[in-house]
Design a protein around this motif. Structure first.
Motif, PDB file in Angstrom:
ATOM      1  N   THR A 247       0.847  -1.187   0.000  1.00  0.00           N
ATOM      2  CA  THR A 247       0.000   0.000   0.000  1.00  0.00           C
ATOM      3  C   THR A 247       0.885   1.241   0.000  1.00  0.00           C
ATOM      4  O   THR A 247       1.305   1.690   1.069  1.00  0.00           O
ATOM      5  N   ALA A 253      -4.801   1.653  -2.214  1.00  0.00           N
ATOM      6  CA  ALA A 253      -4.215   0.328  -2.296  1.00  0.00           C
ATOM      7  C   ALA A 253      -4.809  -0.503  -3.406  1.00  0.00           C
ATOM      8  O   ALA A 253      -4.913  -1.694  -3.299  1.00  0.00           O
ATOM      9  N   SER A 261      -8.285   4.290   2.852  1.00  0.00           N
ATOM     10  CA  SER A 261      -7.282   4.732   1.888  1.00  0.00           C
ATOM     11  C   SER A 261      -7.490   6.196   1.552  1.00  0.00           C
ATOM     12  O   SER A 261      -6.544   6.987   1.462  1.00  0.00           O
TER      13      SER A 261
END
Length: 470
Positions: A247, A253, A261
């Motif tokens: 990531t 990711a 995220s």
């Protein structure tokens, strides 16, 4: 053969395999492998939705989305054999079947499917046994066929249990999250055992320390699995599996990015904005301080030469304070060390040393002053007008030579990042008797065939001083 997401395929000797050339150029979507004869072993990372590695033969198709084992075509029949995971198989006759861990599925010429529970499933030893045993005329539905493979499996399992008792594998853990598209795997293992990860095999040295760096494409985000096989001769066991998640800090990711995220990206953007604001304030303060100093010096009657020198010092200090911080790293295609068996009659190995700059964006490229590749202290090639992230440098290495290439990134801030690429090019010619592929004395595999890594031949030329550093 490496796929850019960290997956790997390796083809057994004398196999006839076709890889879709158009798809091979990108390796970002579907990968299609047709096995006409022989076997292809694989270790495939978990694939994103809509992506598969497809194996086809004349009688069936298998879709791989994240597992390890092999697919073979022998005497017109298809074999799908797994160490782990799950695979769906569809025959041209319309029959379907599933294979799971420690199972081997065989599709006969007539479309009949036979599924066997074999603990040796997915191993190279089983792929060799399937190629050598004279049972294919019987068809997978016959009792003799199943008995022949079961007898082999029982014997193999006894020897594997004995081997497993003496293996001591102590792995250094990986972090839950990886921020760069590469990782160095480390473990303490019995010296002399062969450790294989993603198709790359290493014999553990006397120190008992195993180490291997694996890499994948910058944009191959998501879960990463590094399965470890420990082997001795034809016996192998699954001795460990490292797991992590790739990531990048500045990107989501992958296709399944969540709100976490997005929040992380917002946090990073906010931090960057705050840093920029702080830098601007610092610059303004420095300029004001320099102006106040100049005024005071003028009032005190300081001479012009001294004033000019002090202003230059202030300007240099201000420039140093506002230099952008760049966390760049090097990613070597093929890893830090590549071992190449040079088939006769060749005496020189020519290739391209491929590497890329990781951890930066296109906007950071302007902070790089130069990239230089050296061999034995002499410049092989230098790049001064940096405009991209990927580089190739043509190199050549003589037979039985260890060649080291030093790669250096010089930043405008004065910082330097260095990494060394090593090539080990070897061949013991007397072992081949004039043939390009021949294991007369070294690298014999129990049950027939040759060890494609030429591990014993490599050890021989190394121990006897034939393989030397240039």
């Amino acid at each position: 053969m490496a796929i850019n997401d960290g997956s790997s395929l390796w083809i057994t000797e004398l196999s006839d395999v076709v890889l879709d050339a158009e798809i091979f150029d990108s390796l970002n979507h579907q990968v299609s492998v047709r096995v006409n004869n022989g076997a292809v072993l694989f270790d495939v990372q978990k694939q994103p939705t809509g992506r598969t590695v497809n194996f086809t033969t004349g009688v069936a198709t298998a879709a791989i989305r994240g597992t390890a084992g092999f697919v073979a075509s022998v005497n017109g029949q298809m074999v799908t054999s797994l160490k782990q995971g799950l695979v769906s198989v569809n025959s041209i006759a319309g029959n379907t079947g599933e294979v799971v861990q420690n199972q081997t599925l065989i599709v006969g010429k007539n479309g009949v499917i036979k599924n066997l529970n074999l603990k040796s499933s997915g191993t190279k030893a089983l792929s060799i046994e399937l190629a050598n045993v004279n049972i294919w005329g019987m068809g997978p539905e016959s009792e003799e066929f199943e008995k022949a493979l079961t007898d082999f499996d029982n014997d193999y399992e006894k020897r594997r249990e004995e081997f497993a008792k003496k293996v001591n594998f102590r792995a250094n853990p990986l972090p839950d999250t990886l921020m760069l598209p590469s990782v160095t795997l480390q473990a303490r293992v019995n010296p002399g055992i062969v450790v294989t990860v993603m198709g790359e095999s290493d014999t553990v040295p006397e120190s008992g320390i195993y180490q291997r760096t694996v890499e994948w494409a910058d944009d191959s985000y998501g879960p990463k699995r590094f399965s470890v096989t420990c082997s001795e001769g034809d016996i192998e066991i699954e001795c460990f599996t490292w797991k992590s998640n790739y990531t990048p800090a500045s990107k989501p990711a992958g296709e399944d990015a969540s709100a976490d995220s997005a929040a992380r990206a917002d946090s990073i953007a906010a931090a960057e904005a705050a840093a920029a604001e702080a830098a601007a304030a610092e610059k303004a303060a420095a300029e004001k301080a320099a102006a106040d100093k100049a005024a005071a010096e003028k009032a005190a009657g300081k001479n012009a030469a001294g004033k000019k020198a002090d202003q230059a010092d202030a300007s240099a200090a201000n420039e140093k304070k506002t230099t952008k911080s760049v966390n760049v790293s090097l990613k070597l295609v093929g890893g830090k060390t590549e071992r190449k068996h040079l088939d006769p009659p060749a005496t020189e190995y020519k290739t391209n040393l491929k590497f890329s700059l990781a951890g930066i964006t296109d906007a950071d490229i302007s902070e790089i002053a130069s990239v230089t590749v050296k061999r034995k202290g002499e410049v092989v090639q230098s790049f001064n007008n940096i405009s991209g992230l990927n580089y190739e440098v043509p190199v050549s290495i003589d037979l039985n030579t260890i060649a080291k290439f030093d790669i250096e990134i010089a930043l405008k801030s004065g910082k330097k990042i260095r990494m060394t690429k090593t090539y080990e090019v070897f061949c013991f010619r007397r072992n081949h008797m004039g043939k390009a592929r021949n294991c007369v004395q070294y690298d014999k595999v129990d049950g027939g065939g040759c060890d494609e890594s030429h591990a014993e031949e490599y050890q021989y030329v190394k121990d006897n001083g034939i393989l030397k550093e240039d």
